[in-house]
Design an enzyme around this catalytic site. Structure first.
Site, PDB file in Angstrom:
ATOM      1  NE  ARG A   1      -8.301 -11.787  -0.580  1.00 44.52           N
ATOM      2  CZ  ARG A   1      -7.479 -10.755  -0.552  1.00 44.52           C
ATOM      3  NH1 ARG A   1      -7.591  -9.853   0.409  1.00 44.52           N
ATOM      4  NH2 ARG A   1      -6.539 -10.616  -1.475  1.00 44.52           N
TER       5      ARG A   1
ATOM      6  CD  GLN B   1      -8.143  -0.511  -3.128  1.00 46.70           C
ATOM      7  OE1 GLN B   1      -9.153  -0.719  -3.785  1.00 46.70           O
ATOM      8  NE2 GLN B   1      -7.150  -1.370  -3.064  1.00 46.70           N
TER       9      GLN B   1
ATOM     10  CE  LYS C   1     -10.818  -6.083   0.318  1.00 48.96           C
ATOM     11  NZ  LYS C   1     -10.397  -4.700   0.145  1.00 48.96           N
TER      12      LYS C   1
ATOM     13  NE  ARG D   1      -3.523  -9.204   1.033  1.00 48.91           N
ATOM     14  CZ  ARG D   1      -2.282  -8.708   1.104  1.00 48.91           C
ATOM     15  NH1 ARG D   1      -1.339  -9.404   1.688  1.00 48.91           N
ATOM     16  NH2 ARG D   1      -1.986  -7.519   0.599  1.00 48.91           N
TER      17      ARG D   1
ATOM     18  CB  SER E   1      -0.898   0.038   1.244  1.00 50.77           C
ATOM     19  OG  SER E   1      -1.881  -0.943   1.164  1.00 50.77           O
TER      20      SER E   1
ATOM     21  CB  SER F   1     -13.017   1.545   0.612  1.00 45.40           C
ATOM     22  OG  SER F   1     -12.030   1.573  -0.396  1.00 45.40           O
TER      23      SER F   1
ATOM     24  CG  ASP G   1      -5.598  -6.462   2.588  1.00 54.34           C
ATOM     25  OD1 ASP G   1      -6.717  -6.632   2.059  1.00 54.34           O
ATOM     26  OD2 ASP G   1      -4.859  -5.491   2.321  1.00 54.34           O
TER      27      ASP G   1
HETATM   28  C1  S3P Z   1      -5.709  -1.012   0.102  1.00 53.02           C
HETATM   29  C2  S3P Z   1      -6.902  -0.931   0.748  1.00 53.02           C
HETATM   30  C3  S3P Z   1      -7.770  -2.087   1.026  1.00 53.02           C
HETATM   31  C4  S3P Z   1      -6.983  -3.387   0.917  1.00 53.02           C
HETATM   32  C5  S3P Z   1      -6.123  -3.451  -0.308  1.00 53.02           C
HETATM   33  C6  S3P Z   1      -5.134  -2.296  -0.320  1.00 53.02           C
HETATM   34  C7  S3P Z   1      -4.959   0.220  -0.154  1.00 53.02           C
HETATM   35  O1  S3P Z   1      -8.825  -2.101   0.102  1.00 53.02           O
HETATM   36  O2  S3P Z   1      -7.859  -4.489   0.946  1.00 53.02           O
HETATM   37  O3  S3P Z   1      -5.417  -4.663  -0.330  1.00 53.02           O
HETATM   38  O4  S3P Z   1      -3.754   0.155  -0.464  1.00 53.02           O
HETATM   39  O5  S3P Z   1      -5.554   1.297  -0.044  1.00 53.02           O
HETATM   40  P1  S3P Z   1     -10.149  -1.204   0.333  1.00 53.02           P
HETATM   41  O6  S3P Z   1      -9.696   0.174   0.515  1.00 53.02           O
HETATM   42  O7  S3P Z   1     -10.978  -1.352  -0.889  1.00 53.02           O
HETATM   43  O8  S3P Z   1     -10.803  -1.781   1.567  1.00 53.02           O
END
Ligand code: S3P
Length: 445
Positions: A361, A165, A357, A402, A20, A163, A330
């Site tokens: 999962r 992201q 995911k 994973r 990340s 989230s 994760d």
């Molecule tokens: C991540 C956020 C998570 C995680 C992903 C990486 C990131 O997803 O599951 O492996 O780097 O911002 P979400 O933000 O969709 O929960």
């Protein structure tokens, strides 16, 4: 990949850089004002996808092993790519990059592999369109055709899901918007850490005008992040901590095999990511943190973990649910495996996000646990697994890194041999995983 049961695990491990944080370091330095260096850049394929996309957008990148030099082009300096941008298997690449591309003066098309093209993108399209972006998609999924030359306006956006992201996508688009853009995390009844905050920390480290606020309103905890569109980013060197999500596999292996002792060096301990440590400790795992320090706004330290004969909960129930899920999203596949080894088993709820995911999962974990003869039930938003004697079996990674790694660890606890189909996908986040595992697995002589 074939895995045999193990007696214990022992050794010192230097894990690859956090996935990340590596994505963010590459993207933010690419839109900074000059050149800087990233050390311990993730070896993951996902992060290579990010570097490749940035190169296709005209950014000059040199890579020497795990050191990456990036020549920032400024917030508006990216060039129209002459091909589609291939994000591979990486949701973070696609969702964060979309936030940057929405505010550019050219059109771009983001594509990915079959798994990525089946994952939900409406969650980023919606806020970006509210900001004025024009995006065409395949019914809310990639390919995403992002049309440039649309001025972005700032918004106040309540995130429908916790989230990181989506939050990061909004903040990155906010860098090219007029005024101040606010990303408001979902309301919480308890004071818990918000979703991972690496974007916020790195934006601040690189000099962006970004603020966070926590307040209580009508009995709910509200966490907001506000970024000013006028912000520019200074190029500064970044050291990437080792990935706690990769550490999780060894933490669980060591916890469950008595006589084990593992030291994981320089691991990222950001509170928005480290809930796995609290969970393992609450079941009696001995964990010590050494050399804790701060580096480019992230907390980092060495984790020492030791195995125990019997693991049982000192918390009220063997259940993980609610807001903490976002802080260990994760790690849930490996926690499912952990659940088979602890008195009272483990129930995970409020985790429906797992179905969106790299694979579904919840069903991947439940299917593989059943194949290994664990006592498990599936819920729409999670599962319950009882303490079980695992039997070696043929399990499937379902193309999900994973899942491959979690079931390699399950194989260490199982009677007989476990075979993982398509284990190679571990390279998406941790190409060295099976080698590192082999180095620490020990047998009583
Ligand atoms: C991540 C956020 C998570 C995680 C992903 C990486 C990131 O997803 O599951 O492996 O780097 O911002 P979400 O933000 O969709 O929960």
């Amino acid at each position: 990949m074939k895995i045999k049961s193990a007696d214990f695990v022992k050794g010192e491990i230097n894990l690859p850089g956090d996935k990340s944080i590596s994505h963010r370091a590459a993207m933010l330095l690419a839109i900074s004002e000059s050149r800087a260096k990233i050390e311990n850049f993730a070896t993951s394929e996902d992060c290579s996808s990010t570097l490749r996309c940035l190169q296709d957008l005209g950014v000059n990148i040199e890579r020497e092993g795990n050191t990456v030099f990036i020549e920032g082009v400024g917030k508006k300096g990216l060039k129209k790519p002459d091909k589609q941008l291939d994000c591979g298997n990486s949701g973070t690449t696609m969702r964060l990059l979309s936030g940057i591309l929405a505010g550019q003066d050219f059109d771009s098309i983001l594509v990915g592999d079959n798994s990525l093209q089946s994952r939900p993108m409406k969650r980023i399209i919606e806020p970006l369109e509210l900001m004025g972006a024009k995006i065409e998609s395949n019914e809310g999924k990639a390919p995403l055709n992002i049309h440039g030359k649309n001025p972005l306006k700032s918004i106040e956006y309540i995130l429908p899901i916790a989230s990181a992201q989506v939050k990061s996508c909004v903040l990155l688009a906010g860098l090219n918007a007029d005024g101040s853009t606010k990303a408001i995390n979902p309301k919480s009844k308890k004071e818990v850490a918000p979703s991972r905050n690496h974007t916020e920390l790195m934006l601040k480290y690189l000099g962006a005008n970004i603020e966070e606020s926590f307040r209580v309103a009508e009995g709910s905890f509200i966490h907001e992040v506000i970024v000013k569109g006028a912000s520019t980013l200074k190029a500064k060197d970044i050291y990437i901590p080792s990935d706690i999500s990769s550490a999780a596999f060894f933490l669980v292996a060591a916890s469950c095999l008595s006589g084990s002792e593992i030291i994981l060096k320089n691991v990222g301990l950001n509170v928005t990511r480290s809930a796995i440590l609290e969970v393992l400790q609450s079941f009696g795992t001995e964990i010590k943190i050494e050399n804790e320090r701060e580096i480019n706004s992230e907390i980092i330290g060495d984790i020492r973990v030791a195995g125990k004969e019997t693991l049982s909960s000192n918390i009220v129930s063997n259940k993980i649910d609610g807001d903490i899920i976002a802080n260990l999203i994760d790690e849930i596949p490996i926690l499912a495996v952990f659940g088979t080894q602890i008195v009272g088993g483990l129930e995970v709820r409020d985790a429906e996000e797992l179905r969106a995911k790299e694979s579904d999962r919840i069903s991947s974990v439940v299917e593989n646990l059943k194949r290994m003869e664990a006592d498990v039930i599936e819920y729409e938003d999670g599962f319950r697994v009882e303490k079980s004697k695992l039997k070696g079996a043929k399990v499937d990674s379902f193309g999900d890194h994973r899942i491959a790694m979690a079931f390699a660890v399950a194989g260490l606890f199982a009677e007989g041999e476990t075979e993982i189909i398509d284990a190679d996908c571990a390279k998406v986040s941790f190409p060295e995983f099976f080698q590192v595992l082999q180095n620490v697995v020990k047998y009583e002589t």
